[in-house]
Design an enzyme around this catalytic site. Structure first.
Site, PDB file in Angstrom:
ATOM      1  N   GLY A 252       0.789  -1.225   0.000  1.00  0.00           N
ATOM      2  CA  GLY A 252       0.000   0.000   0.000  1.00  0.00           C
ATOM      3  C   GLY A 252       0.816   1.267   0.000  1.00  0.00           C
ATOM      4  N   GLU A 253       1.846   1.326   0.840  1.00  0.00           N
ATOM      5  CA  GLU A 253       2.598   2.574   0.962  1.00  0.00           C
ATOM      6  C   GLU A 253       3.377   2.897  -0.312  1.00  0.00           C
ATOM      7  OE1 GLU A 253       6.775   1.414   3.043  1.00  0.00           O
ATOM      8  OE2 GLU A 253       5.024   1.330   4.347  1.00  0.00           O
ATOM      9  N   ASP A 254       3.615   1.889  -1.159  1.00  0.00           N
ATOM     10  CA  ASP A 254       4.348   2.127  -2.411  1.00  0.00           C
ATOM     11  C   ASP A 254       3.443   2.628  -3.533  1.00  0.00           C
ATOM     12  OD1 ASP A 254       6.628   1.286  -1.179  1.00  0.00           O
ATOM     13  OD2 ASP A 254       6.861  -0.569  -2.317  1.00  0.00           O
TER      14      ASP A 254
ATOM     15  N   GLY B 155      -3.041  -7.004  10.285  1.00  0.00           N
ATOM     16  CA  GLY B 155      -2.507  -7.598  11.503  1.00  0.00           C
ATOM     17  C   GLY B 155      -1.361  -8.512  11.161  1.00  0.00           C
TER      18      GLY B 155
ATOM     19  N   GLU C  60       0.101 -13.239   1.442  1.00  0.00           N
ATOM     20  CA  GLU C  60      -0.791 -13.185   0.281  1.00  0.00           C
ATOM     21  C   GLU C  60      -0.188 -13.924  -0.902  1.00  0.00           C
ATOM     22  OE1 GLU C  60      -3.164  -8.892   0.635  1.00  0.00           O
ATOM     23  OE2 GLU C  60      -1.678  -9.222  -0.929  1.00  0.00           O
TER      24      GLU C  60
END
Length: 1213
Positions: free
Chosen positions: A28-30, A59, A93
Site C-alpha cells: 500500500g505505501e508504495d 494484523g 498473500e
C-alpha cells in the site's frame, strides 16, 4: 510500454465459482495512491470485478476475508514494488495466491520500478527485506523459506515490467488489452460428464481453422438431444479468447417468436461484442444495423444455437458480408434446409450418435457415478443403450434416475417448470412453488442434478426442449381427450375451449393463456367458477369483453396485462405471491381490504395503471418488489408503505402527479428506488434505507430538498439527480464511500473515492458552481475517468483540471458560454466540444497542440484512440497535412510495408439527429477498418480529429507490399432503421474538408512533426467564414526592427469568437521605441494604431507562431486583401476605446492567457515606460504602454497555449 518477461499459458477453464474477476496484491505505501489506484480504476472501468483491500484490518496474520477473496478470484495480479517484501502480510498473500494457482487460478506479476531478477534472486531491496524477515521470524525460519520460494516462483511467471520514465497510462492500457483477452469471454459450462464431446469439438475447430485469413461458417447439424449445444459450448471455450469479441446466443429459435424476443437477442449480441456496454435498440431493423456496423470493425466469434429458420439469422446481422477477415460463425440446427440457404460459404458438420463404448461410458458415469459396471447389470445396461440409440440426452436422463425416481413434489416442480416457468428467474419461481408446499429450494437442485433442469445466467431456469415436450406429454396423458381433467393447460385453443364453455374443474391447477397476437374474447362472468383450485393464472395478449364476477381465491400467481375492468369484489386471494396487472384498471381498495393480511405477497407490478390515485396500505409485510411506475394519476402513498421493511425494489418512475410520500420511512432492506420524472415531488424525506444501492431522481424538476440522511448511505453506488433544476438543499456532509456514478447539479463537502463517471448535464445553475465546487477539487475524484458537462452554463474550465490524472473523456457539448479550456491532463483521450459557440481561438489551438503531443505515436489499443471535436479552426501546417480534399469525402495516399501513424482531420457543416458519420480506411490489397460516430448537435462547421487504431496483425495479414495505396473516406449516412427516415433537403449536410497526417511515400519524403512552414492549412473559401491561410503568430518585443511579410491574397482578419469584424490594425514597435508608424494594411486606408502615452492600451500583444527570423526593419504594405490576424486577444484598460470605427477587443481576464516561460515583462530603458520583451535578449525596446500602464505577470503554470511547435524555438538575437 509494457515489457513481457516470459511467454505464459492461457487461462484455465476451471468452473469454480468466482466472486471476483481480479485480486490485487500490492504494498500500500508504495503504490496504493498511484499506480495501483490507476490500475484498479482501469479494471473497474472495463467491467472487471476487482478486489482491493481498502477497508480490511491489517494484523500479523492474513485475515479470513482476504483468504476468501483470493480463493474466489479468477486472476491474481501481484504488483512487486521496492518495499513489497518488507510486508509479511504481502508475502503471506503471495503464498496463498500461488497455492490457488495450483487449482487453475491465473497469476500475473507486474514489476513496478523493480527488476524481475531482483525479485527472483532476492537481490537489492528484496535481499534486505528477506534478511529483516529472517531476523523477525528467526524462530520460524521455514516461513521465510516459503516466502523465498514463492518470490522465486512468482518472478518466473509471465508478466510485465514497468521501468521508470515511461507513461503509466500507456503501460496500464497495454495490460488492459491483455486482461480483456483473458477475462472477457466467460467460460461456459459444458457438461458434467463430457463423454465424446472433445473429439467432436476438435473436428469442428479444424473446420473453423482460426489461423486462416478469411471468414468461415460451420453449421452443426443433428437430431434434438444429440449434443449440438454441448459441443458448440466446448468449441466456444476453446477458441473464444483468440477473438476481439465473442458471443454465444442460446435458444435462437425459441426467442425469435416475437419482436421483443428478437430485440433481446440483438441486445445480448451487441453487449457481448461491445465489451459489456448496454446499448438501446429501438426496433429490429435498428438492431440489425447496429450489429452490422460493429461487426465491420472487429474480429468476432459468433455462435447461434438452435436456429430453425433463415430469417432468424437475417434479423441479427442481415447477411455475412459484414464480417471482417478471420471472424468465425457457428450455427447449430436440426434443419438441413437452413444451412443449405447459406450456400457454399457454410461447411456442414453432422453430429453422429455416440458409439456403443461412448454410450456405455456416459450411462455408467451417471447411473453408477463412474464405478465399474457390475455383471448383474450388463443386460439392463444393454437394454438402455438400445433404447437410447446413442442420444446423450436420453442416456443422461435415464442414467441420472437409475437409482430412484422423482419424489411427488419434485414431479410437480418439474411439470410446473415444463408447462409455465421455463425462462423465469429461479428465485421468483421458488417463492411461488414454496407457497404451494412443494419445497422447491430442495427440489430444483435435485432436478438440476438429474439433468432435467438447468440454471443459467442470472438465475434463469432452463430446460432442453425435448425434456419440456416430455413433461407436457406427461400432463397430456393424464387425460388425452378430456381437457378439464388435466392438471395444467398451456395451449391457447385448449384454454379457450375450457373457459368459453365454463367447463373447468377443480383438477386444473395452472393455466397459461397466451395468444400470438392481441385478441378479444367473450367469456361468461363466472367462467373461472369451476377452477376453484387454480394456483397459477397467466394471461397474455388476451382481452375479455365482459367484466368477470369470479376469480379463484387459491391463486398464488395472477398475471393479466391490460385487464380492462376492476377485479371482482369477492376476490380475496390471501395466499397470493405475485400480482402482475400492468396497464389494467384495478381498484386497489377493493382488493386490499382492512383486516386481511397478504403475508405471502412478494411482488406487485401495477405499472401504467391510470386508475390508481392513492396507493393504500397493502397489508403485505413481506413485500419485496413494488412497481407502480408511470401511474400518471397517482398523488399519494399511504403512510403504511413506509414500514415495509422487507421491500428491496420500489419503482415510482413517471408518477408525474405524486406529491405525498410517507413522513416516516423504515425501509431497512431497500436496495433500489426509482423516482425519475416525479415532477410534482418537492422534498424527499429520509428513507432510513442503509442498504440502498441505487437512487434515481432524474427529472425531478421541482425537487428542492434532499434529506440529510442521504449523506450517510455508504452502500449507495449510483445516484442520479439530472434535471433537478430547483434543488437547493443537499446533505451538509456526504459519506458515500461506495458511490461510482453521480449525476448532480453541483456538489460540495464530499470525496468520491470510487467515482469514475461524473455527469452534470443540462444544468441551468450558475457556471461558477461547477467551476468552484467540482473542477477546483480534483482530490475529491481520484478515480474519475469521464466528465460530462453538456449544456451547462460553465464559462471557464479551471486550470486545476490538469490534476484529474485519470480523466480520459471530457464532453462539453453545447456549452454556449464556455470561452476557455486550459491544458488538460495527459490521460485525456477524447474531447467533445461540439456547439461550444463562444470557445476562444487560443483554447482551441491549445487543444490542437496537446492532441499533437499526446498522439505522437500510433494508438496501441482501442482505448488509446484519440478523438477530438472542436468548432472549426485552422490547422497549423507543421501538422504536415500533405493530403487534403476540399468538398470531397475521400483522400488517397501511398504507404510502405509498415503502416505509419495516421491522424484524420475533417470538417463537417452539419449532421441530422438520425444520421451518423462513418470513417473508413481501405487499402488496395484488401485491408479495411473503420469507425462510426453518432450524430451531435452542431451549429456551423466543426473540426473532427481522429486517430484510427490500425491492428498490426490485420494489416500484416493483408500481405502489404513496398507500396500500398490507401484511401480514407468519411461519409454522412442516414439511419435507415428509423421509422421516420430523413429526406435530404439540401446540400447543407456535407463533409467540407478532409485532411490526413501520415508518413506517406508518395510525396517524395517522409513527413515530420515540425516544419519550417509557418502558415496554416486553410479551409475552402466557399465554405462558411474563411480563415487565414497564412496565419502568423509572433511574441511582442522580438526585435527592434521588424517586418511583417506579405501574408498573401487570401489572408483576412479574425478574432477569437469567429465573428468577422472590421480589419484590426497591427501593432508593432518601431526601431527607436517611439510612437508606432502608421503601416497601411489594406487599400481601404485603415491605418496602424498610434499608441500615445496614457492611451489606455495595456498588455496588448499579437502572437505569431513559428516565425524564426528577426524582422529586418519595417512594416510592409499588405496587398489589397491582406490583414494581419490577431491570434491571441489584445487587452484594453479602457473598454470604450475604439480605433477608426473598430470595436475595441476587450479581454475580461488577461491573466488567463500566458506566454512561454521565457517571455516576461521587462523594464526598458530607452524611453519606453514598459516593454514586454524576451528576457536577456538584449532588446532595448518593446511596446510603449504609456505612463498609466500596469505590468501583467503571466502564470507559467498555465502555459498551455504552446506558441511554438515542439522542438522549435524563435531566435532571440
Amino acid at each position: 510500454m509494457a515489457l513481457p518477461i516470459h511467454q505464459g499459458g492461457s487461462f484455465s477453464s476451471s468452473t469454480h465459482r468466482s466472486d471476483h474477476d481480479v485480486f490485487l496484491s500490492f504494498r500500500g505505501e508504495d503504490t496504493r495512491n498511484g499506480f495501483t489506484g490507476y490500475l484498479y480504476s482501469a479494471l473497474c472501468d472495463n467491467g472487471f470485478k476487482t478486489f482491493i483491500d481498502d477497508n480490511l484490518q491489517r494484523g500479523e496474520q492474513i485475515s479470513e476475508e482476504l483468504l476468501k477473496a483470493i480463493k474466489s478470484s479468477r486472476i491474481s495480479i501481484i504488483i512487486f514494488s521496492q518495499n513489497y517484501a518488507f510486508s509479511s502480510w504481502c508475502l503471506d498473500e503471495l503464498v496463498e495466491i500461488l497455492n490457488c494457482k495450483q487449482n487453475g487460478q491465473l497469476v500475473l506479476p507486474i514489476f513496478y520500478k523493480v527488476n524481475p531478477s531482483e525479485v527472483r534472486k532476492q537481490e537489492g531491496n528484496f535481499e534486505a527485506a528477506l534478511a529483516e524477515q529472517e531476523n523477525k521470524f528467526k524462530n520460524n525460519i521455514e516461513k521465510v523459506q516459503r516466502w523465498r520460494a514463492a518470490l522465486n516462483e512468482a518472478a518466473s511467471l509471465s508478466g510485465w515490467h514497468y521501468e521508470n520514465g515511461n507513461p503509466e497510462h500507456k503501460f496500464i492500457e497495454h495490460i488492459m488489452g491483455h486482461m480483456y483477452t483473458k477475462l472477457s469471454g466467460k467460460q461456459l459450462f459444458v457438461a458434467k460428464y463430457p463423454v465424446g464431446v472433445n473429439s467432436r469439438a476438435m473436428a469442428i475447430e479444424s473446420l473453423l481453422d482460426i489461423k486462416v485469413n478469411d471468414v468461415r461458417m460451420v453449421g452443426i447439424l443433428g437430431l434434438g438431444g444429440i449434443g449440438k449445444t454441448t459441443i458448440a459450448k466446448a468449441v466456444y471455450n476453446g477458441i473464444a479468447e483468440h477473438f476481439e469479441g465473442s458471443c454465444f446466443l442460446e435458444s435462437v429459435r425459441e426467442q425469435s417468436g416475437t419482436n421483443d424476443g428478437i430485440i433481446k437477442l440483438q441486445k445480448k449480441l451487441l453487449s457481448s461484442i461491445s465489451r459489456g456496454k448496454h446499448l438501446e435498440v429501438e426496433s429490429v431493423a435498428h438492431g440489425t444495423n447496429m450489429i452490422r456496423e460493429r461487426l465491420q470493425s472487429k474480429r468476432v466469434l459468433l455462435i447461434l444455437d438452435d436456429v430453425d429458420k433463415s430469417n432468424q439469422i437475417e434479423n441479427l446481422f442481415g447477411n455475412f458480408d459484414c464480417f471482417v477477415s478471420r471472424s468465425r460463425v457457428l450455427i447449430t440446427t436440426r434443419d438441413a434446409h437452413v444451412l443449405s440457404t447459406l450456400g457454399k460459404d457454410c461447411t456442414i458438420y453432422e453430429v453422429k450418435e455416440l458409439d456403443k463404448q461412448e454410450a456405455l461410458e456416459l450411462f455408467t458415469r451417471y447411473a453408477f457415478q463412474g464405478n465399474k459396471l457390475e455383471e448383474d447389470y450388463f443386460e439392463l445396461a444393454n437394454q438402455v443403450l438400445q433404447y437410447a440409440k446413442g442420444l446423450p440426452l436420453a442416456l443422461t436422463i435415464i442414467g441420472s434416475d437409475f437409482y430412484g425416481g422423482l419424489e411427488d413434489t419434485e414431479k410437480d416442480i418439474f411439470l410446473d417448470i415444463a408447462c409455465f416457468f421455463k425462462g423465469w428467474n429461479k428465485d421468483n419461481v421458488v417463492n411461488l412453488l414454496d407457497a404451494c408446499d412443494l419445497y422447491s429450494t430442495v427440489g430444483i437442485p435435485n432436478l438440476v442434478n438429474k439433468c432435467l433442469v438447468t440454471i443459467g445466467h442470472n438465475g434463469i431456469l432452463g430446460m432442453h426442449d425435448l425434456v419440456q415436450q416430455m413433461g407436457r406429454e406427461i400432463v397430456r396423458q393424464e387425460s388425452p381427450k378430456i381437457l378439464n381433467k388435466r392438471s395444467r393447460l398451456w395451449c391457447y385453443e385448449d384454454v379457450l375451449k375450457v373457459l368459453s364453455g365454463s367447463k373447468g374443474s377443480d383438477k386444473i391447477q395452472g393455466i397459461l393463456w397466451h395468444s400470438p397476437n392481441p385478441i378479444t374474447v367473450q367469456l361468461q362472468a363466472k367462467a373461472f367458477k369451476k377452477v376453484e383450485n387454480l394456483k397459477f393464472l397467466i394471461v397474455r395478449n388476451v382481452l375479455v369483453s365482459k367484466e368477470l364476477k369470479y376469480l379463484p381465491n387459491e391463486l398464488k400467481l395472477l398475471e393479466w396485462d391490460q385487464y380492462p375492468f376492476s377485479l371482482p369484489s369477492n376476490f380475496c386471494p390471501q395466499g397470493l405471491v405475485d400480482l402482475k396487472m400492468s396497464h389494467s384498471r384495478i381498484r386497489l381498495e377493493r382488493l386490499f381490504k382492512q383486516g386481511l393480511a397478504f403475508k405471502n405477497l412478494k411482488s406487485i407490478n401495477l405499472c401504467m395503471c391510470s386508475s390508481i390515485r392513492i396507493l393504500p396500505d397493502l397489508y403485505a409485510p413481506n413485500l419485496e418488489k413494488l412497481d407502480i411506475s408511470n401511474c400518471q394519476n397517482l398523488i399519494e402513498v399511504n403512510e403504511a408503505i413506509g414500514s415495509l421493511d422487507k421491500l428491496k425494489y420500489w419503482n415510482l418512475k413517471g408518477c408525474e402527479k405524486l406529491q405525498i410520500l410517507p413522513s416516516n420511512f423504515r425501509l431497512k432492506s431497500l436496495e433500489h428506488i426509482y423516482l425519475q420524472n416525479c415532477v410534482s415531488l418537492k422534498t424527499l424525506p429520509d428513507l432510513c434505507a442503509p442498504n440502498l444501492i441505487e437512487l434515481n431522481m432524474f427529472g425531478c424538476e421541482n425537487l428542492i430538498e434532499v434529506h440529510e440522511g442521504f449523506g450517510s448511505l455508504d452502500k449507495l453506488v449510483n445516484w442520479e439527480l439530472y434535471g433537478c433544476k430547483k434543488l437547493q438543499i443537499l446533505p451538509n456532509t456526504l459519506r458515500l464511500k461506495s458511490l461510482k456514478s453521480l449525476g448532480l447539479v453541483f456538489i460540495s463537502r464530499c470525496k468520491f473515492t470510487n467515482l469514475r463517471r461524473l455527469a452534470i448535464t443540462k444544468s441551468k445553475c450558475d457556471g461558477n458552481l461547477i467551476e468552484s465546487h467540482i473542477l477546483m477539487k480534483p482530490d475529491f475524484f481520484p478515480s474519475l475517468g469521464g466528465l460530462f458537462l453538456n449544456e451547462t452554463n460553465i464559462v471557464t474550465i479551471p486550470r486545476s483540471i490538469i490534476r484529474f490524472t485519470t480523466l480520459r473523456f471530457l464532453s462539453i457539448i453545447s456549452c454556449k458560454n464556455l470561452r476557455e479550456i486550459p491544458r488538460l491532463p495527459q490521460s485525456i483521450r477524447t474531447v467533445i466540444a461540439a456547439n461550444c459557440t463562444s470557445l476562444d481561438l487560443p483554447s482551441s489551438c491549445s487543444l490542437l497542440n496537446q492532441f499533437q503531443e499526446l498522439f505522437m505515436d500510433p494508438p496501441s489499443s482501442h482505448r488509446d484512440v484519440g478523438h477530438f471535436i472542436l468548432p472549426r479552426i485552422e490547422i497549423p501546417k507543421w501538422f504536415k497535412l500533405k493530403h487534403q480534399s476540399v468538398g470531397n469525402s475521400s483522400v488517397s495516399f501511398r504507404v510502405s510495408r509498415e503502416f505509419p501513424k495516421l491522424i484524420v482531420y475533417f470538417a463537417i457543416r452539419s449532421v441530422e439527429v438520425r444520421q451518423y458519420i462513418e470513417c473508413s480506411v481501405v487499402s488496395a490489397n484488401g485491408f479495411s477498418t473503420g469507425v462510426t460516430f453518432g450524430s451531435l448537435p452542431m451549429e456551423g462547421e466543426h473540426l473532427w480529429i481522429y486517430t484510427p487504431y490500425i491492428l498490426k496483425w490485420k494489416w500484416d495479414e493483408s500481405n502489404p507490399s513496398e507500396q500500398n495505396d490507401v484511401t480514407i473516406t468519411v461519409e454522412i449516412k442516414d439511419d435507415t432503421s428509423s421509422c421516420n427516415p430523413i429526406i435530404p433537403s439540401s446540400d447543407d449536410r456535407k463533409i467540407t474538408w478532409l485532411g490526413v497526417h501520415v508518413d506517406c511515400i508518395c510525396c517524395g519524403c517522409r513527413s515530420s512533426s515540425v516544419s519550417d512552414d509557418i502558415d496554416h492549412h486553410s479551409f475552402p473559401s466557399d465554405v462558411g467564414p474563411q480563415m487565414d491561410t497564412n496565419l502568423l503568430m509572433v511574441h511582442p518585443g522580438l526585435g527592434s526592427s521588424d517586418v511583417l511579410d506579405d501574408l498573401g491574397p487570401s489572408s483576412r482578419a479574425w478574432i477569437c469568437d469567429n465573428t468577422e469584424l472590421q480589419p484590426l490594425p497591427a501593432v508593432f514597435s518601431t526601431s527607436n521605441g517611439s510612437d508606432l508608424d502608421h503601416g497601411v494594411l489594406n487599400s481601404g486606408g485603415v491605418s496602424g494604431l498610434l499608441i500615445e502615452p496614457n492611451s489606455g492600451l495595456a498588455g496588448s500583444y499579437l502572437g505569431f507562431e513559428g516565425y524564426e527570423s528577426t524582422f529586418p526593419g519595417e512594416v510592409h504594405n499588405l496587398d489589397s486583401s491582406s490583414i494581419a490576424n490577431p491570434f491571441a486577444r489584445s487587452g484594453y484598460l479602457d473598454s470604450n476605446a475604439s480605433i477608426d470605427g473598430c470595436s475595441p477587443l476587450v479581454l475580461d481576464d488577461i491573466e488567463h492567457h500566458s506566454l512561454p516561460s521565457d517571455v516576461l515583462p521587462v523594464d526598458t530603458t530607452n524611453g519606453s515606460e514598459l516593454g514586454l520583451g524576451r528576457q536577456d535578449s538584449g532588446f532595448s525596446d518593446g511596446f510603449d504602454l504609456g505612463s498609466s500602464s500596469v505590468a501583467h505577470a503571466f502564470d507559467n503554470n498555465n502555459s498551455d497555449f504552446n506558441l511554438f511547435p515542439p522542438s522549435k524555438k524563435a531566435r532571440t538575437s
